[in-house]
Design an enzyme around this catalytic site. Structure first.
Site, short mmCIF file in Angstrom:
data_model
loop_
_atom_site.label_atom_id
_atom_site.label_comp_id
_atom_site.label_asym_id
_atom_site.label_seq_id
_atom_site.Cartn_x
_atom_site.Cartn_y
_atom_site.Cartn_z
N LEU A 20 125.50 7.16 -33.50
CA LEU A 20 124.45 8.12 -33.20
C LEU A 20 124.73 9.48 -33.84
O LEU A 20 123.81 10.20 -34.20
CB LEU A 20 124.30 8.30 -31.68
CG LEU A 20 123.82 7.08 -30.89
CD1 LEU A 20 123.83 7.38 -29.40
CD2 LEU A 20 122.42 6.68 -31.32
N GLY A 21 126.01 9.83 -33.95
CA GLY A 21 126.35 11.12 -34.53
C GLY A 21 127.85 11.34 -34.53
O GLY A 21 128.61 10.54 -33.99
N GLY A 23 130.89 14.69 -34.37
CA GLY A 23 131.16 16.10 -34.21
C GLY A 23 132.60 16.42 -34.53
O GLY A 23 133.36 15.58 -35.01
N GLY A 24 133.00 17.65 -34.23
CA GLY A 24 134.35 18.08 -34.54
C GLY A 24 135.41 17.41 -33.69
O GLY A 24 136.56 17.32 -34.08
N MET A 25 135.02 16.91 -32.51
CA MET A 25 135.99 16.31 -31.61
C MET A 25 135.88 14.81 -31.51
O MET A 25 136.86 14.12 -31.23
CB MET A 25 135.82 16.90 -30.20
CG MET A 25 136.22 18.34 -30.07
SD MET A 25 136.06 18.85 -28.35
CE MET A 25 137.16 17.67 -27.59
N ALA A 26 134.67 14.28 -31.69
CA ALA A 26 134.47 12.86 -31.39
C ALA A 26 133.28 12.30 -32.15
O ALA A 26 132.45 13.04 -32.67
CB ALA A 26 134.26 12.67 -29.88
N VAL A 28 129.98 9.66 -31.65
CA VAL A 28 129.15 9.13 -30.57
C VAL A 28 128.43 7.89 -31.09
O VAL A 28 127.79 7.92 -32.14
CB VAL A 28 128.13 10.18 -30.09
CG1 VAL A 28 127.28 9.60 -28.95
CG2 VAL A 28 128.84 11.44 -29.62
N LYS A 43 131.20 8.02 -26.37
CA LYS A 43 131.84 9.11 -27.11
C LYS A 43 133.32 8.80 -27.26
O LYS A 43 134.04 8.66 -26.26
CB LYS A 43 131.64 10.42 -26.36
CG LYS A 43 132.20 11.62 -27.10
CD LYS A 43 131.68 12.89 -26.50
CE LYS A 43 132.04 14.09 -27.38
NZ LYS A 43 131.40 15.31 -26.91
N ASP A 135 130.19 25.11 -24.83
CA ASP A 135 129.68 24.80 -26.17
C ASP A 135 128.19 24.49 -26.11
O ASP A 135 127.71 23.52 -26.68
CB ASP A 135 130.45 23.60 -26.76
CG ASP A 135 130.20 23.46 -28.27
OD1 ASP A 135 129.77 24.44 -28.90
OD2 ASP A 135 130.41 22.36 -28.80
#
Length: 627
Positions: A20-21, A23-26, A28, A43, A135
């Site tokens: 799905l996407g 990010g900087g940490m994980a 998804v 996630k 955030d």
């Protein structure tokens, strides 16, 4: 460490469908929960964080805190765990667009306030549970097709006094960081409200307050610069919304809204009275004092005394005239005042209107009504006209007068009530019961192995929960057991067929029979491929054992007719070939055969026999053998 990809099964439960996407940490992923037959957003923490024990421990602990947040505007956290060195959180999957995408496509001020208000509702609920998001940004808000906004990523928020912060770094997105976050200071709920202020600014104008070439430069602007007013970018933004956005973006946390409730109330007031800006009054410096020049000395004392006596006489005359004038004015002065109409306004707007006309607000009473919270329902004295003007409170011959206090009655909202229990009721009956209790039912259908089709499985919030009237209550209605599609099995090997059946949650039943098909291959199935049956149903397959094997009889030395009959008797096909021979005893008898005697072949196989033929002539039938 395991790499998650499409088709992976995480923790023996979540089958990954697609990304799905990231990010900087994980990352998804969209995944299917095999236990509850529902789709979830999975996630998965990046490997560089998963190797940090302290970070992982905070991640797990704070995800556990976030799992307790149950609110319509907060994404639900269902599960969290570890799989082969990978740490994950299973969350509610919400279909829709991100708030960032909606902002990029353009929003009206009213739409912007409606969506930001829902983000504030989520923040308010989290803050009451001592959870700070840290955030908040439009990318972390999903808006479904019905316009409902859901805030995501609470699983990495700050719970209590713990923080997920790496040494020497600050987590969050620079465009939405509060000044105190940018400086590495303590993060509080007011920091979240700054981030929501940035979201409001962007939703009103289509752009963030500060842009720069690097994250550090943006953070520096967050700390030191004042943004343009939204109305200078988009004239459609009202003065009231201008004031709300600018207050939310105050550098000093003490000058911002101190709670989500205060932020929400300011937005509501801005929509009710767009032309009344918030904020304080301007201060004006006092004028410098006038320094009087002393009278010149040298006048004789006698003249001064004469002037004093003359002045006293005129003063007495003037006082008598003035007193007469005052008495006349007191007897004819109007001691009433028009009271402005403030019913229908928000309380803050009503107070502002009354104070502008010199009235003070007295007692504020609250009653439960369907009108929005803090809407003024009644005022006393009533507005004039149509009511009579209010009498002033006067003293000393009606010259020292003040306008009376105005008592206001405002709405406390629809009030609260307990959600009625609806489990086990039919769909229509459950909806009717919830509406009678003052709630807004919403339907969602799910499969159930235990509850019959059309009956209510449960509600969310559940029965007995105290909730504000008018709030949505989701009713989960049973579709009955989940049906599985029977796969294509004919023509595949037995082991593959059994695996496919079990993979659909069905039970295999295997029979065998002889067939011309290769041994071990499925030749029939029931039910047919594509049929939909309940989970756990039996699927029968028939597997080929292949054709029956027969042993080739020994016909060497036998007469031709006898050999042919012997082969036909065991299901074989004789093929006779003649060969000349000089041995009289071999004439008319089988001298050789292929396949050889004793060979195993399938029924219907052709067996070639060689029959002796007299050299130079036709085959003669030898005399029968002596008994």
């Amino acid at each position: 460490m395991a790499e998650v990809s499409e088709g992976s099964v995480v923790d023996g439960r979540y089958r990954v469908l697609r990304r799905l996407g990231s990010g900087g940490m994980a990352d998804v992923w969209l995944a299917e929960d095999a236990h509850l037959q529902r789709q979830v957003a999975l996630k998965v923490l990046h490997s560089r964080f998963a190797q940090d024990r302290e970070f992982v421990e905070r991640f797990r602990r704070e995800a556990e805190h976030a799992a307790g947040l149950q609110h319509p505007n907060v994404v639900a956290v269902f599960d969290r765990g570890e799989f082969d060195g990978t740490y994950y959180i299973a969350m509610q999957y919400v279909e829709g667009s991100s708030l960032k995408e909606l902002i990029d496509s353009g929003l009206t001020p009213e739409q912007a306030v409606h969506l930001v208000r829902q983000v504030l509702e989520a923040a308010r609920f989290a803050h009451r549970h001592e959870i700070v998001h840290r955030d908040l940004k439009p990318q972390n808000v999903i808006v479904d097709p019905e316009g409902k906004a859901v805030v995501t990523d609470f699983g990495i928020a700050r719970a209590g006094v713990s923080e997920i912060t790496q040494a020497g770094s600050v987590m969050g997105t620079p465009h939405y960081l509060s000044p105190e976050q940018a400086q590495g200071m303590d993060v509080t709920p007011v920091s979240d409200l700054y981030s929501i202020g940035v979201i409001l600014y962007e939703a009103l104008t289509g752009r963030v307050p500060f842009e720069a070439d690097s994250a550090v430069a943006i953070a520096m602007k967050q700390v030191s610069q004042t943004p343009q007013r939204p109305s200078s970018i988009d004239p459609k933004v009202s003065p009231a919304l201008d004031a709300v956005a600018m207050r939310a973006l105050e550098k000093d946390p003490g000058q911002r809204f101190q709670s989500a409730d205060a932020f929400i109330a300011a937005l509501d007031a801005a929509l009710e009275a767009p032309g009344v800006p918030g904020g304080g009054t301007a201060a004006f410096a006092a004028l410098p004092p006038v320094v009087a020049t002393p009278a010149e000395a040298g006048e004789v004392e006698e003249r001064r005394e004469e002037e004093r006596r003359w002045n006293r006489r005129w003063l007495l005359v003037l006082l008598a005239v003035l007193l007469g004038v005052l008495v006349g004015l007191a007897l004819t002065r109007d001691t009433t005042a028009e009271v402005p109409a403030v019913t229908g306004n928000q309380l803050s707007v009503a107070i502002s209107l009354l104070q502008q006309d010199g009235f003070e607000v007295g007692e504020v009473g609250r009653v439960e009504r369907d009108a929005p919270v803090n809407t003024v329902l009644e005022q006393d004295p009533a507005a004039s006209p149509p009511a009579d003007e209010a009498s002033l409170d006067c003293a000393f011959l009606s010259f020292l007068c003040s306008k009376p206090e105005v008592t206001l009655t405002v709405s406390a909202g629809p009030g609260s009530a307990k959600v009625p229990g609806v489990a086990g009721l039919e769909q229509d009956a459950a909806i009717e019961r919830l509406r009678e209790a003052g709630f807004a039912p919403q339907l969602q259908t799910v499969n159930s192995e235990r509850v019959e089709f059309g009956l209510v499985i449960r509600s969310d919030p559940s029965g007995g929960t105290t909730l504000i009237r008018g709030s949505p209550v989701t009713v989960f209605v049973s579709l009955g057991p989940k049906l599985a599609a029977v796969p294509v099995l004919v023509g595949v090997p037995r082991s593959v067929a059994v695996q496919r059946i079990r993979g659909r949650g069905l039970t295999p039943s295997v029979n065998e029979e002889e067939s011309s098909a290769p041994g071990g291959e499925v030749i029939r199935q029931s039910p047919s491929a594509g049929s939909r049956v309940e989970s756990g149903s039996t699927v029968e397959i028939v597997v080929s054992r292949g054709e029956e094997q027969v042993s080739v009889p020994n016909v060497i030395g036998r007469l031709r007719a006898e050999a042919v009959q012997a082969l036909r008797d065991v299901g074989l096909i004789p093929s006779v070939q003649e060969q000349e021979t000089d041995v009289p005893s071999q004439v008319g008898r089988v001298t050789d055969q292929f396949p050889p005697p004793g060979a195993s072949v399938t029924g219907g196989t052709e067996v070639t026999v060689i029959v002796g033929k007299q050299a130079g002539g036709a085959v003669t039938t030898p005399p029968p053998e002596a008994p």
